[in-house]
Design a protein around this motif. Structure first.
Motif, PDB file in Angstrom:
ATOM      1  N   ASP A  28       4.764  79.202   6.133  1.00  0.00           N
ATOM      2  CA  ASP A  28       4.725  78.597   4.861  1.00  0.00           C
ATOM      3  C   ASP A  28       5.538  77.094   4.378  1.00  0.00           C
ATOM      4  OD1 ASP A  28       7.242  79.108   4.748  1.00  0.00           O
ATOM      5  OD2 ASP A  28       7.181  80.909   3.394  1.00  0.00           O
ATOM      6  N   GLY A  29       5.677  76.617   5.796  1.00  0.00           N
ATOM      7  CA  GLY A  29       6.248  75.329   5.561  1.00  0.00           C
ATOM      8  C   GLY A  29       8.021  75.318   5.494  1.00  0.00           C
ATOM      9  N   SER A  30       8.516  76.244   5.406  1.00  0.00           N
ATOM     10  CA  SER A  30      10.005  76.330   5.068  1.00  0.00           C
ATOM     11  C   SER A  30      10.631  76.010   6.533  1.00  0.00           C
ATOM     12  CB  SER A  30      10.537  77.664   4.678  1.00  0.00           C
ATOM     13  OG  SER A  30      10.048  78.093   3.636  1.00  0.00           O
ATOM     14  N   LEU A  31      11.901  75.058   6.530  1.00  0.00           N
ATOM     15  CA  LEU A  31      12.734  75.029   7.626  1.00  0.00           C
ATOM     16  C   LEU A  31      13.146  76.177   8.430  1.00  0.00           C
ATOM     17  CD1 LEU A  31      14.671  71.752   6.587  1.00  0.00           C
ATOM     18  CD2 LEU A  31      12.956  71.835   8.360  1.00  0.00           C
ATOM     19  N   ILE A  32      13.142  76.308   9.451  1.00  0.00           N
ATOM     20  CA  ILE A  32      13.611  77.622  10.265  1.00  0.00           C
ATOM     21  C   ILE A  32      15.130  77.126  10.953  1.00  0.00           C
ATOM     22  CG2 ILE A  32      13.249  79.119  12.454  1.00  0.00           C
ATOM     23  CD1 ILE A  32      10.156  78.673  12.002  1.00  0.00           C
ATOM     24  N   THR A  33      15.979  78.094  10.524  1.00  0.00           N
ATOM     25  CA  THR A  33      17.368  77.821  11.101  1.00  0.00           C
ATOM     26  C   THR A  33      17.203  77.757  12.661  1.00  0.00           C
ATOM     27  OG1 THR A  33      18.217  79.009   9.178  1.00  0.00           O
ATOM     28  CG2 THR A  33      19.558  78.736  11.136  1.00  0.00           C
ATOM     29  N   THR A  45      11.110  81.341  19.356  1.00  0.00           N
ATOM     30  CA  THR A  45      11.641  81.285  18.036  1.00  0.00           C
ATOM     31  C   THR A  45      12.289  82.718  17.793  1.00  0.00           C
ATOM     32  OG1 THR A  45      10.869  81.210  15.654  1.00  0.00           O
ATOM     33  CG2 THR A  45       9.430  82.296  17.160  1.00  0.00           C
ATOM     34  N   HIS A  46      13.313  82.597  17.040  1.00  0.00           N
ATOM     35  CA  HIS A  46      14.146  83.929  16.649  1.00  0.00           C
ATOM     36  C   HIS A  46      13.859  84.412  14.939  1.00  0.00           C
ATOM     37  CE1 HIS A  46      17.519  82.932  19.733  1.00  0.00           C
ATOM     38  NE2 HIS A  46      16.312  83.299  20.156  1.00  0.00           N
ATOM     39  N   HIS A  47      13.095  83.361  14.517  1.00  0.00           N
ATOM     40  CA  HIS A  47      12.553  83.657  12.952  1.00  0.00           C
ATOM     41  C   HIS A  47      11.700  84.981  12.948  1.00  0.00           C
ATOM     42  CE1 HIS A  47      11.566  82.375   8.852  1.00  0.00           C
ATOM     43  NE2 HIS A  47      10.412  82.737   9.097  1.00  0.00           N
ATOM     44  N   VAL A  48      10.773  85.181  13.906  1.00  0.00           N
ATOM     45  CA  VAL A  48      10.247  86.644  13.879  1.00  0.00           C
ATOM     46  C   VAL A  48      10.335  87.031  15.520  1.00  0.00           C
ATOM     47  CG1 VAL A  48       7.938  87.490  13.819  1.00  0.00           C
ATOM     48  CG2 VAL A  48       8.293  85.538  12.151  1.00  0.00           C
ATOM     49  N   ARG A  49      10.670  88.425  15.434  1.00  0.00           N
ATOM     50  CA  ARG A  49      11.059  88.920  16.685  1.00  0.00           C
ATOM     51  C   ARG A  49       9.914  90.155  17.034  1.00  0.00           C
ATOM     52  NH1 ARG A  49      16.083  87.576  19.002  1.00  0.00           N
ATOM     53  NH2 ARG A  49      17.189  86.576  17.682  1.00  0.00           N
ATOM     54  N   LEU A  50       8.884  89.958  17.906  1.00  0.00           N
ATOM     55  CA  LEU A  50       7.960  90.880  18.368  1.00  0.00           C
ATOM     56  C   LEU A  50       8.441  91.622  19.776  1.00  0.00           C
ATOM     57  CD1 LEU A  50       4.629  89.164  17.424  1.00  0.00           C
ATOM     58  CD2 LEU A  50       6.115  90.666  16.262  1.00  0.00           C
ATOM     59  N   THR A  51       8.083  92.759  20.006  1.00  0.00           N
ATOM     60  CA  THR A  51       8.471  93.377  21.263  1.00  0.00           C
ATOM     61  C   THR A  51       7.622  92.768  22.235  1.00  0.00           C
ATOM     62  OG1 THR A  51       7.010  95.323  20.830  1.00  0.00           O
ATOM     63  CG2 THR A  51       9.267  95.382  19.778  1.00  0.00           C
ATOM     64  N   ALA A  58       0.427  82.656  17.139  1.00  0.00           N
ATOM     65  CA  ALA A  58       0.554  81.522  17.790  1.00  0.00           C
ATOM     66  C   ALA A  58       1.215  80.180  17.212  1.00  0.00           C
ATOM     67  CB  ALA A  58      -1.154  81.078  17.785  1.00  0.00           C
ATOM     68  N   HIS A  59       1.264  80.195  15.890  1.00  0.00           N
ATOM     69  CA  HIS A  59       2.240  79.323  15.106  1.00  0.00           C
ATOM     70  C   HIS A  59       3.796  79.292  15.858  1.00  0.00           C
ATOM     71  CE1 HIS A  59       3.997  76.779  12.012  1.00  0.00           C
ATOM     72  NE2 HIS A  59       5.086  77.841  11.871  1.00  0.00           N
ATOM     73  N   TYR A  60       4.154  80.725  15.694  1.00  0.00           N
ATOM     74  CA  TYR A  60       5.493  80.848  16.306  1.00  0.00           C
ATOM     75  C   TYR A  60       5.717  80.838  17.841  1.00  0.00           C
ATOM     76  CZ  TYR A  60       6.451  81.895  11.236  1.00  0.00           C
ATOM     77  OH  TYR A  60       6.703  81.833  10.113  1.00  0.00           O
ATOM     78  N   ARG A  61       4.558  80.572  18.479  1.00  0.00           N
ATOM     79  CA  ARG A  61       4.710  80.434  19.800  1.00  0.00           C
ATOM     80  C   ARG A  61       5.137  81.771  20.646  1.00  0.00           C
ATOM     81  NH1 ARG A  61       7.627  75.210  21.070  1.00  0.00           N
ATOM     82  NH2 ARG A  61       8.150  76.364  22.840  1.00  0.00           N
ATOM     83  N   LEU A  62       4.358  82.845  19.830  1.00  0.00           N
ATOM     84  CA  LEU A  62       4.881  84.247  20.519  1.00  0.00           C
ATOM     85  C   LEU A  62       3.987  84.735  21.393  1.00  0.00           C
ATOM     86  CD1 LEU A  62       6.139  85.867  17.056  1.00  0.00           C
ATOM     87  CD2 LEU A  62       7.457  85.118  19.131  1.00  0.00           C
ATOM     88  N   ILE A  63       2.727  83.829  21.158  1.00  0.00           N
ATOM     89  CA  ILE A  63       1.694  84.568  22.206  1.00  0.00           C
ATOM     90  C   ILE A  63       1.133  83.414  22.599  1.00  0.00           C
ATOM     91  CG2 ILE A  63       1.237  86.850  20.997  1.00  0.00           C
ATOM     92  CD1 ILE A  63      -1.324  85.153  19.770  1.00  0.00           C
TER      93      ILE A  63
END
Length: 256
Positions: free
Chosen positions: A48-53, A185-191, A245-250
């Motif tokens: 959504d465009g927010s900066l990620i810590t 990324t640590h913003h979203v954590r998937l197994t 894909a945006h979060y480079r999780l896959i």
């Protein structure tokens, strides 16, 4: 004035982050700077465009409360970080005086708390080096002068390109030691299983086909896909794949 002499000796390959940051501060002190900050994030903004810590946020000789404040929400209100995303060149900023063009272009009302903090802490002159990586990773290397003399800005501006080189060398040295977890990324954590199911979904497989591929039942695959969608705040699997894909999780498998 040069601050780049003998950099290979001071920042050798393989140096860890902590010692390297100490050395970087010692180099910057030659030019009269008071503090240094380094951060790294594999994905700079959320969907959504927010900066990620960032995954890494380290500093030397900043006010005691600064890192805690930035990690608890000030990072998202920092105009320096917005400016770093808007340019690839080193830029200057100030908590007390005139801003550079790139800062003037990004500063908004929402940045007021951070600008107020910079003013209160007497951050009179800063140089930030944005380090954009090919896959979208962002690091910033920042030199700060606290309570500078009136003529400091003019003198320091002349070595901004050298600070840019120092920042890039610093990042190259320390990032060589980043592990896979740091680069994720640590913003979203998937197994791992959720990532696997989404990756196969991105390749066009149905839940039934994924179940055969990973040797699990269809309800189990559906469970993993639904869990991943919830964590990503997605309305459906298509949106879940896009956000993952945006979060480079896959990563989709290469085409046959």
């Amino acid at each position: 004035m040069t601050i780049l002499s003998d950099i290979p000796r001071l920042l050798p390959e393989g140096m860890a982050l902590g010692p390297a940051l100490d050395r970087a501060l010692a180099i910057l002190e030659r030019a009269g700077f008071s503090a240094v900050i380094y951060d790294y994030t594999p994905v700079p903004r959320s969907h959504d465009g927010s900066l990620i810590t960032p995954n890494i946020l380290e500093a030397r000789r900043v006010p005691e409360d600064m890192l805690a404040l930035w990690k608890s929400g000030f990072y998202q209100l920092d105009p320096v970080q917005d400016a770093a995303l808007a340019t690839a060149a080193p830029f200057v900023w100030s908590g007390l005086g005139k801003q550079s063009r790139v800062m003037d272009e990004v500063i908004r009302e929402r940045h007021r708390p951070v600008l107020g903090y910079m003013h209160d802490m007497r951050f009179s002159f800063g140089v930030t080096v944005p380090i954009h990586q090919p896959r979208g990773d962002l690091a910033t290397f920042t030199a700060i002068r606290i309570d500078a003399e009136p003529d400091f800005a003019a003198d320091a501006a002349e070595i901004v390109p050298q600070i840019g080189v120092l920042g890039q060398i610093f990042h190259d040295v320390v990032s060589a030691g980043f592990d896979a977890e740091t680069r994720r990324t640590h913003h979203v954590r998937l197994t791992p299983r959720e990532r696997e199911c989404l990756s196969l979904c991105a390749d066009g497989l149905t839940a039934k086909e994924i179940a055969r591929r990973i040797e699990r039942s269809v309800p189990t695959v559906t469970l993993h896909l639904n869990a991943a969608s919830r964590k990503l705040g997605a309305r459906n699997r298509f949106q879940a794949v896009a956000r993952a894909a945006h979060y480079r999780l896959i990563e989709a498998a290469p085409a046959a």
